[in-house]
Design an enzyme around this catalytic site. Structure first.
Site, PDB file in Angstrom:
ATOM      1  N   LYS A 165      46.229  36.181   2.606  1.00 26.97           N
ATOM      2  CA  LYS A 165      44.788  35.585   2.636  1.00 26.97           C
ATOM      3  C   LYS A 165      44.002  36.029   3.976  1.00 26.97           C
ATOM      4  CE  LYS A 165      45.242  33.285  -0.806  1.00 26.97           C
ATOM      5  NZ  LYS A 165      44.228  33.499  -1.633  1.00 26.97           N
ATOM      6  N   LYS A 265      42.414  31.838 -14.016  1.00 29.89           N
ATOM      7  CA  LYS A 265      43.169  30.691 -13.588  1.00 29.89           C
ATOM      8  C   LYS A 265      42.778  29.678 -14.614  1.00 29.89           C
ATOM      9  CE  LYS A 265      43.152  30.985  -8.677  1.00 29.89           C
ATOM     10  NZ  LYS A 265      42.764  32.395  -8.132  1.00 29.89           N
TER      11      LYS A 265
HETATM   12 MG    MG Z   1      42.031  35.004  -5.396  1.00 27.35          MG
END
Ligand code: MG
Length: 367
Positions: A165, A265
């Site tokens: 991240k 997703k």
């Molecule tokens: Mg991503």
């Protein structure tokens, strides 16, 4: 098999590691998940789950799932839960947009279809490809040293794919990528996911500074156009995620060669049905996929396993076992990670049984 009732349950999912941090100082410590139960007139019940990554990741928030079902649910009563395409048309006609609201209902109907057919959802989605689904581990944003130290820990748990991240201060992000790269072993894969956090000039600096590293760059900037500009200036394998939120955007990005891997997703696209359409297009076009969801517990993880395991192995990049990140188990029968991999259940439907003692009473019932 008409829809007789739709119920929503709210469940808190705390994290083993305390919190999860990503670009721009965004952080979540307890995920607010909604479990959806669809009951049919024949007595078959299906389960779904929607869990946004907080209210600041995608245009989705936890209370919005419940509010949306309160609005949409009454308009679905009596519709055949097994006629999933018809049901999706109905949902789109009754409520514009709000893909994530529809995702849990669609997921529950796949569970019902599988239970009715006596087949696991992965069989209905095309059949199991390969033995297992390879998982990645997200490395929450911390100091470069702390993030690098996590690699050995996660590798010991079997992971070989690591998603950093980043999307913070570009100078620190360069150090993060370098520090983690130094820990990699042959066969590992590293993705630097900026989650829209860099401006275009910052992203340009980062990709130039890590040019000698074997790292994928994911969603560097906020807009599609900014990302394409970075894509055109780097030879790192390139991943798009947040911008690819519909079939239309996927087609545009495929036609413009905007990515090497796309992150699909379930709730971002509006359910398993919509994801299947996007997935099959990517398979035909030779673009590999990270198949996952925004977040979730056991039910989302089960759905991911079915979607991923039924995708040709050569088109899969990676997936996520969200249930291993959280301290609460909401269902029995969900996939459990073994050596960095998971498998879809062979039981009919999603193959899960909710733990009603964890779910408690429904916060919403439509009937
Ligand atoms: Mg991503």
């Amino acid at each position: 098999m008409g829809i007789k009732a739709i119920r929503a349950y709210q469940v808190d999912l705390p994290l083993h590691e305390g919190n999860y941090n990503w670009s721009g100082g965004k952080s979540v410590s307890v995920f607010d998940s909604t479990v959806i139960e669809v009951e049919t007139t024949e007595g078959v019940t299906g389960w779904g789950e929607v869990c946004p990554l907080g209210p600041f990741y995608l245009p989705a928030y936890a209370d919005g799932v419940r509010a949306g079902i309160k609005e949409l649910g009454p308009l679905l009563l009596g519709y055949d839960a097994c006629a999933i395409d018809v049901l999706n048309h109905r949902m789109d006609a009754a409520l514009q947009g709000h893909a994530y609201v529809k995702s849990g209902i669609d997921m529950a109907c796949w569970d019902i279809l599988g239970k009715t057919a006596g087949l696991p959802v992965c069989t209905l989605l095309g059949g199991r490809s390969g033995e297992e689904v390879v998982l990645y581990r997200a490395i929450s944003q911390e100091s470069p040293e702390a993030m690098a130290s996590k690699v050995a820990k996660y590798r010991a748990e079997g992971y070989r794919r690591f998603q950093l991240k980043v999307g913070g201060d570009p100078d620190v992000d360069i150090q993060r990528i370098r520090a983690v790269s130094a820990e990699l072993q042959p066969g590992d894969r590293l993705v630097a996911d900026a989650n829209t956090g860099w401006s275009q000039h910052e992203a340009m600096r980062v990709v130039r500074a890590v040019r000698d590293m074997d790292v994928y760059i994911e969603q560097p900037c906020r807009t599609y156009e900014e990302c394409v500009s970075i894509r055109n200036h780097t030879d790192h394998p390139f991943v798009l995620d947040e911008n690819i939120d519909s079939l239309g955007m996927l087609i545009r990005a495929l036609n413009e060669g905007a990515m090497d891997v796309v992150n699909l997703k379930i709730s971002k696209l509006g359910g398993i049905t919509k994801l299947r359409q996007a997935r099959d297009l990517c398979v035909s076009r030779g673009v590999a996929m990270t198949l996952e969801d925004s977040w979730g517990g056991d039910i989302v993880t089960a759905a991911i396993a079915h979607v991923a395991h039924s995708t040709p192995e050569s088109s899969r990049f990676t997936s996520t076992d969200f249930n291993s990140y959280v301290t609460v188990s909401i269902a029995e029968g969900a996939p459990q990670r073994v050596n960095g991999k998971m498998s879809a259940s062979s039981e009919p439907g999603l193959g899960i049984t909710p733990r009603m003692e964890i779910l408690g009473d429904p916060v919403l019932e439509v009937r």
